[in-house]
Scaffold this motif. Structure first.
Motif, PDB file in Angstrom:
ATOM      1  N   ARG A 211      69.632 115.268 -35.654  1.00  0.00           N
ATOM      2  CA  ARG A 211      69.893 116.631 -35.205  1.00  0.00           C
ATOM      3  C   ARG A 211      68.638 117.261 -34.594  1.00  0.00           C
ATOM      4  O   ARG A 211      68.477 117.294 -33.385  1.00  0.00           O
ATOM      5  CB  ARG A 211      70.418 117.485 -36.362  1.00  0.00           C
ATOM      6  N   GLU A 212      67.729 117.753 -35.422  1.00  0.00           N
ATOM      7  CA  GLU A 212      66.568 118.493 -34.898  1.00  0.00           C
ATOM      8  C   GLU A 212      65.628 117.627 -34.062  1.00  0.00           C
ATOM      9  O   GLU A 212      65.020 118.114 -33.099  1.00  0.00           O
ATOM     10  CB  GLU A 212      65.790 119.143 -36.045  1.00  0.00           C
ATOM     11  N   LEU A 213      65.481 116.348 -34.417  1.00  0.00           N
ATOM     12  CA  LEU A 213      64.548 115.478 -33.697  1.00  0.00           C
ATOM     13  C   LEU A 213      65.232 114.589 -32.662  1.00  0.00           C
ATOM     14  O   LEU A 213      64.557 113.857 -31.932  1.00  0.00           O
ATOM     15  CB  LEU A 213      63.780 114.597 -34.695  1.00  0.00           C
ATOM     16  N   ALA A 214      66.550 114.650 -32.575  1.00  0.00           N
ATOM     17  CA  ALA A 214      67.283 113.773 -31.659  1.00  0.00           C
ATOM     18  C   ALA A 214      66.944 114.085 -30.207  1.00  0.00           C
ATOM     19  O   ALA A 214      67.084 115.237 -29.757  1.00  0.00           O
ATOM     20  CB  ALA A 214      68.781 113.922 -31.892  1.00  0.00           C
TER      21      ALA A 214
ATOM     22  N   PRO B 119      71.590 110.029 -18.839  1.00  0.00           N
ATOM     23  CA  PRO B 119      70.501 110.900 -19.296  1.00  0.00           C
ATOM     24  C   PRO B 119      69.165 110.161 -19.276  1.00  0.00           C
ATOM     25  O   PRO B 119      69.081 108.979 -19.625  1.00  0.00           O
ATOM     26  CB  PRO B 119      70.909 111.263 -20.734  1.00  0.00           C
ATOM     27  N   VAL B 120      68.121 110.845 -18.845  1.00  0.00           N
ATOM     28  CA  VAL B 120      66.772 110.281 -18.796  1.00  0.00           C
ATOM     29  C   VAL B 120      65.845 111.150 -19.634  1.00  0.00           C
ATOM     30  O   VAL B 120      65.801 112.375 -19.449  1.00  0.00           O
ATOM     31  CB  VAL B 120      66.244 110.197 -17.344  1.00  0.00           C
ATOM     32  N   LEU B 121      65.143 110.529 -20.576  1.00  0.00           N
ATOM     33  CA  LEU B 121      64.185 111.249 -21.404  1.00  0.00           C
ATOM     34  C   LEU B 121      62.791 111.058 -20.832  1.00  0.00           C
ATOM     35  O   LEU B 121      62.305 109.928 -20.703  1.00  0.00           O
ATOM     36  CB  LEU B 121      64.237 110.743 -22.852  1.00  0.00           C
ATOM     37  N   THR B 122      62.120 112.158 -20.495  1.00  0.00           N
ATOM     38  CA  THR B 122      60.754 112.122 -19.985  1.00  0.00           C
ATOM     39  C   THR B 122      59.838 112.706 -21.042  1.00  0.00           C
ATOM     40  O   THR B 122      60.007 113.858 -21.457  1.00  0.00           O
ATOM     41  CB  THR B 122      60.631 112.932 -18.686  1.00  0.00           C
ATOM     42  N   HIS B 123      58.893 111.914 -21.490  1.00  0.00           N
ATOM     43  CA  HIS B 123      58.071 112.369 -22.603  1.00  0.00           C
ATOM     44  C   HIS B 123      56.623 111.945 -22.410  1.00  0.00           C
ATOM     45  O   HIS B 123      56.306 111.037 -21.632  1.00  0.00           O
ATOM     46  CB  HIS B 123      58.595 111.788 -23.926  1.00  0.00           C
TER      47      HIS B 123
ATOM     48  N   PHE C  46      57.205 110.665 -37.613  1.00  0.00           N
ATOM     49  CA  PHE C  46      57.680 110.925 -36.261  1.00  0.00           C
ATOM     50  C   PHE C  46      56.477 111.263 -35.389  1.00  0.00           C
ATOM     51  O   PHE C  46      55.383 111.510 -35.893  1.00  0.00           O
ATOM     52  CB  PHE C  46      58.709 112.065 -36.237  1.00  0.00           C
ATOM     53  N   SER C  47      56.677 111.265 -34.075  1.00  0.00           N
ATOM     54  CA  SER C  47      55.584 111.521 -33.139  1.00  0.00           C
ATOM     55  C   SER C  47      56.149 112.189 -31.898  1.00  0.00           C
ATOM     56  O   SER C  47      57.277 112.701 -31.911  1.00  0.00           O
ATOM     57  CB  SER C  47      54.881 110.206 -32.778  1.00  0.00           C
ATOM     58  N   LEU C  48      55.383 112.160 -30.796  1.00  0.00           N
ATOM     59  CA  LEU C  48      55.883 112.720 -29.543  1.00  0.00           C
ATOM     60  C   LEU C  48      56.933 111.822 -28.893  1.00  0.00           C
ATOM     61  O   LEU C  48      57.638 112.259 -27.990  1.00  0.00           O
ATOM     62  CB  LEU C  48      54.722 112.954 -28.561  1.00  0.00           C
ATOM     63  N   LEU C  49      57.021 110.585 -29.330  1.00  0.00           N
ATOM     64  CA  LEU C  49      58.051 109.701 -28.790  1.00  0.00           C
ATOM     65  C   LEU C  49      59.422 110.164 -29.286  1.00  0.00           C
ATOM     66  O   LEU C  49      59.610 110.386 -30.485  1.00  0.00           O
ATOM     67  CB  LEU C  49      57.801 108.261 -29.226  1.00  0.00           C
ATOM     68  N   PRO C  50      60.381 110.329 -28.415  1.00  0.00           N
ATOM     69  CA  PRO C  50      61.687 110.868 -28.836  1.00  0.00           C
ATOM     70  C   PRO C  50      62.459 109.897 -29.723  1.00  0.00           C
ATOM     71  O   PRO C  50      62.369 108.676 -29.570  1.00  0.00           O
ATOM     72  CB  PRO C  50      62.409 111.112 -27.505  1.00  0.00           C
ATOM     73  N   VAL C  51      63.216 110.474 -30.647  1.00  0.00           N
ATOM     74  CA  VAL C  51      64.176 109.704 -31.437  1.00  0.00           C
ATOM     75  C   VAL C  51      65.454 109.635 -30.614  1.00  0.00           C
ATOM     76  O   VAL C  51      66.191 110.619 -30.510  1.00  0.00           O
ATOM     77  CB  VAL C  51      64.433 110.374 -32.797  1.00  0.00           C
ATOM     78  N   VAL C  52      65.708 108.499 -29.983  1.00  0.00           N
ATOM     79  CA  VAL C  52      66.810 108.383 -29.024  1.00  0.00           C
ATOM     80  C   VAL C  52      68.142 108.289 -29.763  1.00  0.00           C
ATOM     81  O   VAL C  52      68.324 107.445 -30.642  1.00  0.00           O
ATOM     82  CB  VAL C  52      66.618 107.158 -28.121  1.00  0.00           C
ATOM     83  N   ARG C  53      69.047 109.172 -29.399  1.00  0.00           N
ATOM     84  CA  ARG C  53      70.379 109.189 -29.969  1.00  0.00           C
ATOM     85  C   ARG C  53      71.408 109.353 -28.858  1.00  0.00           C
ATOM     86  O   ARG C  53      71.106 109.907 -27.797  1.00  0.00           O
ATOM     87  CB  ARG C  53      70.528 110.340 -30.992  1.00  0.00           C
ATOM     88  N   ALA C  54      72.628 108.905 -29.092  1.00  0.00           N
ATOM     89  CA  ALA C  54      73.702 109.057 -28.116  1.00  0.00           C
ATOM     90  C   ALA C  54      73.964 110.528 -27.847  1.00  0.00           C
ATOM     91  O   ALA C  54      73.884 111.372 -28.752  1.00  0.00           O
ATOM     92  CB  ALA C  54      74.976 108.378 -28.621  1.00  0.00           C
ATOM     93  N   THR C  55      74.270 110.868 -26.599  1.00  0.00           N
ATOM     94  CA  THR C  55      74.511 112.259 -26.235  1.00  0.00           C
ATOM     95  C   THR C  55      75.547 112.314 -25.113  1.00  0.00           C
ATOM     96  O   THR C  55      76.061 111.278 -24.671  1.00  0.00           O
ATOM     97  CB  THR C  55      73.201 112.939 -25.795  1.00  0.00           C
TER      98      THR C  55
END
Length: 249
Positions: free
Chosen positions: A206-209, A97-101, A80-89
């Motif tokens: 869960r934790e990385l989602a 939802p917008v993920l800013t990373h 895993f890295s700083l890139l998010p593990v994209v999951r439904a939410t």
């Protein structure tokens, strides 16, 4: 592995006791895991392809482990890295939802091993987290830590065909460990027979989602929390095994 999660280089391996109290959380149920019908843990409880052919191969390994009095151990790696593990939410209607990373090439790797007694009386989960990919040297270090955690008892190790698993250096090292370790490969067409694949999916759900950390240490902390959660649940460890499709011990 260097001590301290904030240090440079390899991270320290982490191992935790598996509690006897079942801990089936919502992400586990969402993944379709069903409660296993196993005996209560004893005092030492710690921490698709052609399915039919794959099961026959694993069944042979189980018989061999029983004859040797060995643990059956499934091992695998993930990252895993700083890139998010994209999951439904969830989100308010009309507000996507917008993920800013941040973007970074720095990457962490996880190595994990689920070990079971053939009679389902005990389960052990051992894991390590380090920067970069696991190579032959770091895998040997991980397996040595596994031996120490199992008090030097015999192990039948089941893993995939990762190049580091098949390197000449690894073969030479394994040849010196035959007094305790026997290695059997998983079918190349059936990675889903390895319960460690379900562990990675559970932690990433869960934790990385959708996690967008600012630093790699934040990502490390989240992954470690997820792996420790898995290691704290005896029942969850057996659910991962049963989820592989009938490979009950």
């Amino acid at each position: 592995m260097d001590a301290g999660a904030g240090g440079q280089g390899d991270r320290e391996g982490h191992r935790g006791a598996v509690l006897a109290n079942p801990d089936l959380d919502d992400p586990a149920r969402a993944a379709g895991l069903e409660q296993a019908a196993s005996r209560p843990p004893r005092h030492r409880t710690r921490p698709g392809g052609h399915r039919q052919v794959g099961e026959k191969g694993v069944a042979a390994h189980k018989k061999s482990a029983r004859r040797r009095g060995a643990w059956i151990c499934f091992q695998d790696e993930s990252g895993f890295s700083l890139l998010p593990v994209v999951r439904a939410t969830w989100a308010p209607r009309g507000q996507t939802p917008v993920l800013t990373h941040r973007f970074s090439w720095k990457r962490l790797s996880m190595s994990g091993a689920l070990a079971y007694r053939p009679d389902r009386s005990e389960a052990v989960f051992v894991f390590g987290i380090k920067e970069g990919a696991y190579n032959t040297a770091s895998l040997i270090e991980f397996l040595t830590a596994l031996l120490d955690h199992l008090d030097g008892q015999k192990v039948t190790l089941i893993w995939d065909g990762l190049p580091a698993h098949r390197s000449n250096d690894m073969k030479a090292w394994l040849a010196t460990q035959r007094h305790w370790l026997r290695v059997e490969p998983l079918p190349g067409y059936a990675p889903d027979l390895n319960p460690m694949e379900t562990v990675w999916g559970n932690v990433k759900a869960r934790e990385l989602a959708n996690l967008c950390p600012d630093t790699i240490d934040e990502a490390h902390t989240a992954a470690q929390a997820g792996l420790e959660r898995v290691g704290s649940s005896y029942q969850l460890c057996f659910n991962f095994l049963d989820h592989t499709g009938g490979l009950s011990l």
